[in-house]
Each structure stands twice: as structure tokens, then as C-alpha cells.
Design a protein around this motif. Structure first.
Motif, PDB file in Angstrom:
ATOM      1  N   ARG A 192      -4.965  -1.891  17.796  1.00  0.00           N
ATOM      2  CA  ARG A 192      -5.876  -1.856  16.657  1.00  0.00           C
ATOM      3  C   ARG A 192      -6.941  -0.827  16.969  1.00  0.00           C
ATOM      4  O   ARG A 192      -7.276  -0.595  18.140  1.00  0.00           O
ATOM      5  CB  ARG A 192      -6.536  -3.231  16.487  1.00  0.00           C
ATOM      6  CG  ARG A 192      -6.093  -3.996  15.278  1.00  0.00           C
ATOM      7  CD  ARG A 192      -6.983  -5.163  14.927  1.00  0.00           C
ATOM      8  NE  ARG A 192      -7.710  -5.746  16.032  1.00  0.00           N
ATOM      9  CZ  ARG A 192      -8.956  -5.449  16.339  1.00  0.00           C
ATOM     10  NH1 ARG A 192      -9.625  -4.555  15.644  1.00  0.00           N
ATOM     11  NH2 ARG A 192      -9.547  -6.042  17.362  1.00  0.00           N
ATOM     12  N   LYS A 193      -7.499  -0.242  15.914  1.00  0.00           N
ATOM     13  CA  LYS A 193      -8.596   0.702  16.112  1.00  0.00           C
ATOM     14  C   LYS A 193      -9.900   0.000  15.761  1.00  0.00           C
ATOM     15  O   LYS A 193      -9.912  -1.037  15.107  1.00  0.00           O
ATOM     16  CB  LYS A 193      -8.390   1.918  15.224  1.00  0.00           C
ATOM     17  CG  LYS A 193      -7.122   2.683  15.577  1.00  0.00           C
ATOM     18  CD  LYS A 193      -7.279   4.154  15.373  1.00  0.00           C
ATOM     19  CE  LYS A 193      -6.503   4.619  14.158  1.00  0.00           C
ATOM     20  NZ  LYS A 193      -6.422   6.090  14.137  1.00  0.00           N
ATOM     21  N   LYS A 194     -10.983   0.583  16.157  1.00  0.00           N
ATOM     22  CA  LYS A 194     -12.287  -0.064  16.004  1.00  0.00           C
ATOM     23  C   LYS A 194     -12.571  -0.414  14.550  1.00  0.00           C
ATOM     24  O   LYS A 194     -12.504   0.452  13.675  1.00  0.00           O
ATOM     25  CB  LYS A 194     -13.375   0.876  16.532  1.00  0.00           C
ATOM     26  CG  LYS A 194     -14.762   0.278  16.497  1.00  0.00           C
ATOM     27  CD  LYS A 194     -15.767   1.244  17.104  1.00  0.00           C
ATOM     28  CE  LYS A 194     -17.121   0.543  17.226  1.00  0.00           C
ATOM     29  NZ  LYS A 194     -18.064   1.324  18.014  1.00  0.00           N
ATOM     30  N   GLY A 195     -12.897  -1.703  14.306  1.00  0.00           N
ATOM     31  CA  GLY A 195     -13.308  -2.126  12.973  1.00  0.00           C
ATOM     32  C   GLY A 195     -12.202  -2.093  11.938  1.00  0.00           C
ATOM     33  O   GLY A 195     -12.447  -2.316  10.755  1.00  0.00           O
ATOM     34  N   ASP A 196     -10.966  -1.828  12.344  1.00  0.00           N
ATOM     35  CA  ASP A 196      -9.855  -1.668  11.398  1.00  0.00           C
ATOM     36  C   ASP A 196      -8.916  -2.860  11.539  1.00  0.00           C
ATOM     37  O   ASP A 196      -8.464  -3.165  12.638  1.00  0.00           O
ATOM     38  CB  ASP A 196      -9.121  -0.363  11.737  1.00  0.00           C
ATOM     39  CG  ASP A 196      -8.082   0.013  10.704  1.00  0.00           C
ATOM     40  OD1 ASP A 196      -7.838  -0.767   9.764  1.00  0.00           O
ATOM     41  OD2 ASP A 196      -7.516   1.107  10.843  1.00  0.00           O
ATOM     42  N   TYR A 197      -8.607  -3.532  10.409  1.00  0.00           N
ATOM     43  CA  TYR A 197      -7.759  -4.718  10.516  1.00  0.00           C
ATOM     44  C   TYR A 197      -6.288  -4.364  10.742  1.00  0.00           C
ATOM     45  O   TYR A 197      -5.502  -5.182  11.184  1.00  0.00           O
ATOM     46  CB  TYR A 197      -7.895  -5.587   9.256  1.00  0.00           C
ATOM     47  CG  TYR A 197      -7.182  -5.012   8.061  1.00  0.00           C
ATOM     48  CD1 TYR A 197      -7.818  -4.098   7.220  1.00  0.00           C
ATOM     49  CD2 TYR A 197      -5.860  -5.344   7.768  1.00  0.00           C
ATOM     50  CE1 TYR A 197      -7.168  -3.557   6.132  1.00  0.00           C
ATOM     51  CE2 TYR A 197      -5.201  -4.805   6.679  1.00  0.00           C
ATOM     52  CZ  TYR A 197      -5.860  -3.916   5.867  1.00  0.00           C
ATOM     53  OH  TYR A 197      -5.220  -3.369   4.800  1.00  0.00           O
ATOM     54  N   LYS A 198      -5.915  -3.146  10.412  1.00  0.00           N
ATOM     55  CA  LYS A 198      -4.488  -2.764  10.456  1.00  0.00           C
ATOM     56  C   LYS A 198      -3.933  -2.832  11.874  1.00  0.00           C
ATOM     57  O   LYS A 198      -4.562  -2.371  12.822  1.00  0.00           O
ATOM     58  CB  LYS A 198      -4.320  -1.331   9.951  1.00  0.00           C
ATOM     59  CG  LYS A 198      -4.366  -1.223   8.457  1.00  0.00           C
ATOM     60  CD  LYS A 198      -2.976  -0.856   7.933  1.00  0.00           C
ATOM     61  CE  LYS A 198      -2.875  -0.904   6.439  1.00  0.00           C
ATOM     62  NZ  LYS A 198      -2.148  -2.078   5.958  1.00  0.00           N
ATOM     63  N   GLU A 248      -7.683   6.416  21.948  1.00  0.00           N
ATOM     64  CA  GLU A 248      -8.863   6.684  21.121  1.00  0.00           C
ATOM     65  C   GLU A 248      -9.938   5.679  21.519  1.00  0.00           C
ATOM     66  O   GLU A 248      -9.609   4.606  22.042  1.00  0.00           O
ATOM     67  CB  GLU A 248      -8.520   6.501  19.644  1.00  0.00           C
ATOM     68  CG  GLU A 248      -7.645   7.601  19.094  1.00  0.00           C
ATOM     69  CD  GLU A 248      -7.198   7.272  17.677  1.00  0.00           C
ATOM     70  OE1 GLU A 248      -8.065   6.948  16.832  1.00  0.00           O
ATOM     71  OE2 GLU A 248      -5.979   7.319  17.419  1.00  0.00           O
ATOM     72  N   ARG A 253      -1.363  -1.271  14.309  1.00  0.00           N
ATOM     73  CA  ARG A 253      -0.603  -0.024  14.409  1.00  0.00           C
ATOM     74  C   ARG A 253       0.312  -0.087  15.624  1.00  0.00           C
ATOM     75  O   ARG A 253       0.174  -0.976  16.470  1.00  0.00           O
ATOM     76  CB  ARG A 253      -1.563   1.158  14.559  1.00  0.00           C
ATOM     77  CG  ARG A 253      -2.448   1.346  13.361  1.00  0.00           C
ATOM     78  CD  ARG A 253      -3.562   2.340  13.634  1.00  0.00           C
ATOM     79  NE  ARG A 253      -4.598   2.155  12.633  1.00  0.00           N
ATOM     80  CZ  ARG A 253      -4.577   2.716  11.428  1.00  0.00           C
ATOM     81  NH1 ARG A 253      -3.583   3.500  11.080  1.00  0.00           N
ATOM     82  NH2 ARG A 253      -5.561   2.482  10.564  1.00  0.00           N
ATOM     83  N   THR A 257       0.819  -1.208   0.000  1.00  0.00           N
ATOM     84  CA  THR A 257       0.000   0.000   0.000  1.00  0.00           C
ATOM     85  C   THR A 257       0.853   1.258   0.000  1.00  0.00           C
ATOM     86  O   THR A 257       0.389   2.322  -0.385  1.00  0.00           O
ATOM     87  CB  THR A 257      -0.913   0.037   1.240  1.00  0.00           C
ATOM     88  OG1 THR A 257      -0.106  -0.205   2.402  1.00  0.00           O
ATOM     89  CG2 THR A 257      -2.011  -1.000   1.145  1.00  0.00           C
TER      90      THR A 257
END
Lengths: 298, 248, 135
Positions: free
Chosen positions: B60-66, B78, B68, A107
Motif C-alpha cells: 500500500r502507498k501512504k494514505g491510499d486504500y488501494k 517509495e 497494489r 473503476t
């Protein structure tokens, strides 16, 4: 269109002579190439597993760099880098599923669809300059120098990346024509297109050392003064490994080994610094001195 | 005076610590939030200033597969952050004799042959909380360019997150540290001004001052510290302190 | 190495995983032996290239797992260009290597290479060897 140059790790480390001579020669020949400003190792071997995408990332990233730099062609001096990049390029052009997976994974990079052409330095000489064109630029013909052209594997196999593909099953001619253009005498020998043992210098070191002796002996038996090659791994296996040949009773035959770019630089009249002879095995300078081919000191 | 934030004054948001949900004030850093939730850091906590690399966090953030990363002491929470602390990663570190090691690519290769397993996947760069171009410095090290590797890895705080993500099991930050040390001590041009100051120290220029300080009580030191002359905020390179003993 | 095989129909499928990983059907091999004759590493192999093709055709997973053939192969592709059937043997060799590597088992240990050897080897050797032979 712009030509970008991909050095590969080894040309910046132990094979500086291959690079120094190659770039000096391009400058004299007036062929402009630009080293990629940012590059990573290509991975050296092309991954053959049908489900493997991971090992395609490294070479594909390099092709993306070339595309970003606005290159129409990416040229390499290292034969193994050529092979890996050319096959990765074919993958990007023909395997839609893997291509999309790679683009989706990377990406942080722009998408790549095989826009760049990968060529080896020898192809550039043959197709852009031509052998007659090269012969016309020779200042110091390598007269009397009998050189065994050693292709190894990666310039010729598999068929889809063969740089001498127009030969329809016959023996390759590109190094023979190259040597003839420089005024040298090409000496064919039976193992010219046979493997040096590649990475098995690490995996099966005894077999690799035996292999080196076999190949070198075959070139010596054919009457060669020197062996010319294009790959830093072949150079290590067939050149540097000679220093580990058994020494009893004089030991097996040895031979000076040179990169094709060094012969090119010599023939074009480039000085000693440009030819990078310091890194070649002992005996190389002596051979050249014998033939009055030692390059001028800076 | 230590200031506390009353619960009723702060907006509370949910975060997940080791999978368990807690409500924490929205303006806290991850580290403060975890402490607010009742955990005590006895590892994975250090300078609290973003430079020691102890408080590596993946989240991880809500609903995000990434996946971090960040430093717990620097990153603000957050809503619905899922947190995992990485206080330590068992990356292999090769001991070496500094004096006997040449500042070359070959020396690095001998210490860390697994360096050549790198496949340029870039997972290391993506996880680095300091935006170090890890893949690039590994590429420099593979070709023996210690100077470029030093420059590219300069901001590394040795948090270990790169090694934790590496598919080839390369201990990037250890290799870069060895390279920086070898480059800095054996290849980089020596700093002339440093040599000058070292000679002043060796000649005893600061002996008297240090002796004085050593003989002071805690109160006297505190008084001296509070009353010290500080460089004005908007000064330029022409400003000099009243006490000239430290100047070259 | 001597392998005894029952006369009769070939096994229904060569080891399935090898065919999946390689995308190659070893059934097309006619056992002419050209691959063995052009292989630069065959003298270091316990089971030759041709014999490996036979083992694949007969689904002899155990003998294949025990053989060092894949680990000794140099991926030179000579066998592929010479094979009269055009079988992509290097892909089969890579699949055999991967069967071992994907169990997280190295075929060569980077840290077992003596320092003096590492000092003399060019980066290309390490990169290629660890790519092909480490997990």
C-alpha cells in the motif's frame, strides 16, 4: 441503432447449434447484429439478496460492453442469459444505490445507468420483423410438424422481464405464433411454462431426471413430434438427459428436442451446417427425414 | 566486483516490512531494500529478473486504500510503502495425465470445476503484476476457448497473486497453465523448424561439440565463453555466425 | 415432516436475517398452498414451500435451518407469479440458502461431481449451480 449480440458461455461450448442456426438465420433475414468483441459470463442466475452487489458485477459489465460498442439493443439467444441481463439492467435503471456502488467499484469501466435495452432473439423477430414478415421469408414450411412449444421459466418470469407481457394473465403466445409463422403446428401441453429443474440437475440429480421424464411425457401425450426450446440448460435437462432415462420395458417416452433457432434455420432453407443438427439427441434427424425436412447438405 | 552504496551517498526513505519501519536507500528495489533492512530471503526470491514469479509483493502507498502489487525484484521502493511478501499461495493444483487428457474446455472443466464460480469481479486482473487480463482468460476458459486463453495468459509468471485475491477460490494460474500445455502440445500447429532442429540433434550433429565441451576444464570453458562470437547489436536477419553447425 | 406449533399469536418477527436478506415480509402469506402446488421441486423437499412460509411466520429458525427446501429450490419463480398475495418467495428461498452459504458452507461440492458427469454438463449448469449452491 446498432444491435449487439451476447452469446453466453454455453453457446460457444456445447450449444453451438443454438448459435450457428440463430446467426445463420439473422444473416438470411438481413438483421445485422455484432457480437460483443469482449465479454464475460453473465453469471446465469440473477442474485436476489438485497445486500448482494458482487453478483451484479458480471451482468452489469456486459451491459457496459454493449454501451461501449454503441449498441442500442443487446440481443441474446440463451433464455437464461436474457433473464439475468434484463434483470441486471432493471437494477441499474431503478436501484440508484446499487448502481452507484457498482459504478464506483468498477473503476476500470465507464459508468452505466441502464442505457442499453436487453432483448431476447424471439422479441427481435416479433417486434422487428413481425410474424407475417417472417412467414413471408419461409422457404420450407414445416408442414405437418407438430411441435410442443416449451418456454421454461426465464423468458416469462418474473413479470417484469416477461417477453410475452401483453397477454394479461393468459397463456403465452410468442412461441405459438413463431411456430405458426414457420408453418409448423404448435401443440400446447400443460407443462409448457413449467421448470425443467434448471441447476438442480447438479444439486438434486434424481429429482431432475424424474422431472425430465414428466415434462417429456406430457409433450408426447399431447401429440407432439418434437419439443422446441430456447435455453441450453433446458436442452440438457429435457434433451440430453433422455439418454439417461431408464431403459427397462422400452422406458418412458422420448421426444426429439430442437432449439427454436434450428427450426427457424430449417424453415428459411438454410443448409445442414447452418442448422447444427449434429448436437441434437438421436432421433432428431430421423424425425426430420420422415417429414422431408432434412436440410440440404453443404 | 560487487559494488555497494554508502549510506551517506543515498537518500534514505522509510518503508514498512511486516509492519516494522526501516530506513532504506531510495533507489533500491523492494527486494534489495528488504535485504538492506537485514532480512535474508530464503523463499520468495528467485531469478531477480522479473520472470520467475517467486517474489510476489502486495503493498500500500501512504494514505491510499488501494492494494497494489509488484515483483519485489522489479519494483522500486517509495516513501512509506507498506510491504507484504507472498512467497507462496496454497492454490489447488490438480494432477493430470497429460497424454490421456483431451485439449478441450470439457477437460479443463473436469480438472477445475470451481472455474465456474467466477463472478467477473476482476480482482485478479487488478492485482496481476504482469498486466495479464486474468478475468478475460478465465472467461475464455469457461467457454472452452483454449487458444484465446493461451494467448491471453501468455505473460503469466505463475506468481499466484491472482489466486490470492480470488473471491471464488479459483486457482487461475494453474488452470491457465494446464490450458497452455494442452493447447501448445495438442492443438497448436507444430513448429516445422523445431522438428527440423530436433532431427539434427537426434542425428548427432552436435555430438562432437558437446563432447569437446564436456572434456574442458572450468578455465578453458571460461576462456571460450569470454571469447565467443556475439551477434552485433544492430544486426538484421541476414547476419550469420562464423560457426555454421547450429544452423538448419 | 410434522411440525407442532403452539396456537396463538404469530412470533413477533420471522427470523430477522431472512427478512433483511430478502426484503420480503412472510407475514402476508395466507397459507393457501398455491406455491406448493406449482413448485416443480416440491417432491424432493422435506418441508414444502407453504410449510416453509409457516415456519418463517412462526420464527422457527431451527426447523428452517434443518430443512432442505432452499437447497432444492430451482428459482423458477412459479410460486411468485402464482401467489395471490404476490409474495416474492424466491427471495425468501435465496435468503434461506444464504444463511447457510454465508457460513462458508457449500450446499453442493464442485469437486464431488464425478468427472463423467462434468464432461456431459453444459457450462450454464455449473455456473448456475455453483452460484446458487456454493459459498
Amino acid at each position: 441503432m446498432k444491435i449487439c449480440y451476447y452469446p453466453g458461455c454455453t453457446l460457444k461450448a456445447t450449444a453451438q447449434n443454438l448459435e450457428d442456426a440463430g446467426l445463420a438465420a439473422l444473416a438470411v433475414l438481413g438483421i445485422a447484429v455484432e457480437e460483443l468483441p469482449r465479454w464475460n459470463c453473465c453469471g446465469a442466475v440473477f442474485s436476489l439478496a438485497t445486500d448482494d452487489v458482487l453478483h451484479q458485477i458480471a451482468p452489469t459489465r456486459i451491459l457496459i460492453r454493449a454501451q461501449e460498442a454503441g449498441a442500442g439493443q443487446l440481443v441474446t439467444l440463451c433464455a437464461q442469459c436474457y433473464n439475468t441481463l434484463a434483470r441486471a439492467n432493471l437494477l441499474a435503471r431503478t436501484d440508484a444505490e446499487k448502481r452507484e456502488t457498482l459504478n464506483r467499484f468498477m473503476t476500470e469501466e465507464p459508468d452505466y445507468r441502464g442505457e442499453v435495452e436487453v432483448v431476447h432473439y424471439l422479441q427481435l423477430l416479433r417486434d422487428q420483423l413481425g410474424w407475417n414478415g417472417l412467414a413471408a421469408r419461409v422457404r420450407r414450411p414445416l408442414a405437418g410438424l407438430k411441435v410442443a412449444p416449451y418456454y421454461g421459466c426465464t423468458l416469462l418470469r418474473p413479470a417484469e422481464v416477461n417477453i410475452d407481457a401483453g397477454r394479461a394473465g393468459g397463456p403465452p403466445a410468442i412461441l405459438r405464433d413463431f411456430l405458426a409463422a414457420l408453418g409448423a403446428t404448435p401443440v400446447d401441453f400443460p407443462l409448457a411454462t413449467e421448470c425443467c429443474s434448471a441447476y438442480q440437475v447438479i444439486g438434486s440429480p434424481a429429482a431432475s431426471l424424474a422431472r425430465a421424464q414428466t415434462v417429456v411425457a406430457a409433450a408426447v401425450a399431447a401429440g407432439a413430434d418434437a419439443l422446441v426450446l430456447s435455453c441450453p440448460l433446458c436442452d440438457h435437462n429435457l434433451g440430453r438427459q433422455q439418454l439417461s432415462f431408464p431403459a427397462t420395458n422400452g422406458g418412458p417416452p422420448r421426444l426429439p428436442v430442437l432449439y427454436f433457432s434450428q427450426l427457424l434455420a430449417l424453415a428459411l432453407g438454410i443448409d445442414a451446417a447452418g442448422c447444427g443438427l449434429d448436437r441434437n439427441v438421436p432421433g432428431t434427424r430421423a424425425l426430420l427425414a420422415e417429414r422431408n425436412l432434412v436440410p440440404v447438405a453443404v | 566486483m560487487i559494488q555497494t552504496m554508502k549510506d551517506t551517498e543515498a537518500e534514505l526513505i522509510p518503508v514498512y516490512v511486516m509492519g516494522k519501519r526501516y530506513l532504506v536507500p531510495a533507489a533500491l528495489t523492494i527486494m534489495k531494500a528488504i535485504e538492506y533492512a537485514g532480512h535474508q530471503f530464503i523463499r520468495g526470491c528467485g531469478c531477480r529478473g522479473g520472470v520467475c514469479g517467486a517474489c510476489s509483493t502486495v503493498y500500500r502507498k501512504k494514505g491510499d486504500y488501494k492494494i497494489r502489487s509488484g515483483l519485489a525484484c522489479q519494483t522500486v521502493v517509495e516513501p512509506d510503502m507498506h510491504l507484504a511478501q507472498i512467497p507462496f499461495y496454497p492454490a489447488l493444483r490438480t494432477p493430470y495425465d497429460y497424454a490421456a487428457t483431451e485439449p478441450t474446455g470439457s477437460a479443463i472443466a473436469q480438472l477445475y470445476p470451481e472455474l465456474f464460480r467466477c463472478v467477473a469481479c476482476n480482482a485478479c486482473t487488478k492485482i496481476c503484476p504482469m498486466d495479464v487480463q486474468v478475468m478475460d482468460y478465465i472467461a475464455f476458459l469457461k467457454r472452452g476457448d483454449l487458444r484465446a486463453a493461451t494467448a491471453a495468459s501468455f505473460d503469466c509468471i505463475q506468481c499466484g497473486l491472482c489466486a490470492s485475491r480470488c473471491l471464488a477460490e479459483i486457482p487461475q494460474y494453474h488452470i491457465a497453465q494446464a490450458a497452455r500445455r494442452l493447447y501448445g502440445g495438442k492443438l497448436a500447429p507444430p513448429a516445422a523448424h523445431l522438428a527440423t532442429m530436433v532431427s539434427h540433434v537426434a542425428a548427432g550433429r552436435f555430438g562432437a561439440t558437446l563432447g569437446e565441451l564436456g572434456g574442458m576444464t572450468a578455465d578453458q570453458l571460461r576462456e571460450l565463453y569470454v571469447a565467443r562470437q556475439m551477434e552485433p547489436a544492430m544486426s538484421d536477419e541476414t547476419w550469420v555466425p562464423d560457426a555454421k553447425v547450429g544452423l538448419a | 415432516m410434522t411440525v407442532f406449533l403452539a396456537i396463538g399469536a404469530l412470533a413477533a418477527a420471522a427470523p430477522r436475517k431472512v427478512m433483511e436478506l430478502s426484503g420480503v415480509n412472510p407475514g402476508r402469506c395466507m397459507q393457501c398452498g398455491t406455491c406448493t402446488s406449482v413448485c416443480p421441486m416440491v417432491e424432493a423437499m422435506d418441508v414444502t414451500v407453504r410449510q416453509t412460509m409457516l415456519l418463517l411466520q412462526h420464527g422457527r429458525a431451527e426447523e428452517l435451518a434443518a430443512a432442505r427446501t432452499g437447497a432444492v429450490c430451482a428459482a423458477c419463480h412459479n410460486c411468485e407469479v402464482r401467489c395471490p398475495r404476490g409474495i416474492e418467495i424466491p427471495r425468501l428461498m435465496e435468503a434461506l440458502r444464504l444463511l447457510e452459504l454465508r457460513k462458508n458452507r457449500d450446499l453442493v461440492d464442485p469437486r464431488a461431481i464425478p468427472r463423467e458427469r462434468l464432461a456431459a454438463l453444459p457450462p450454464i449448469a455449473m455456473v448456475a449451480a455453483f452460484r446458487e449452491l456454493t459459498a
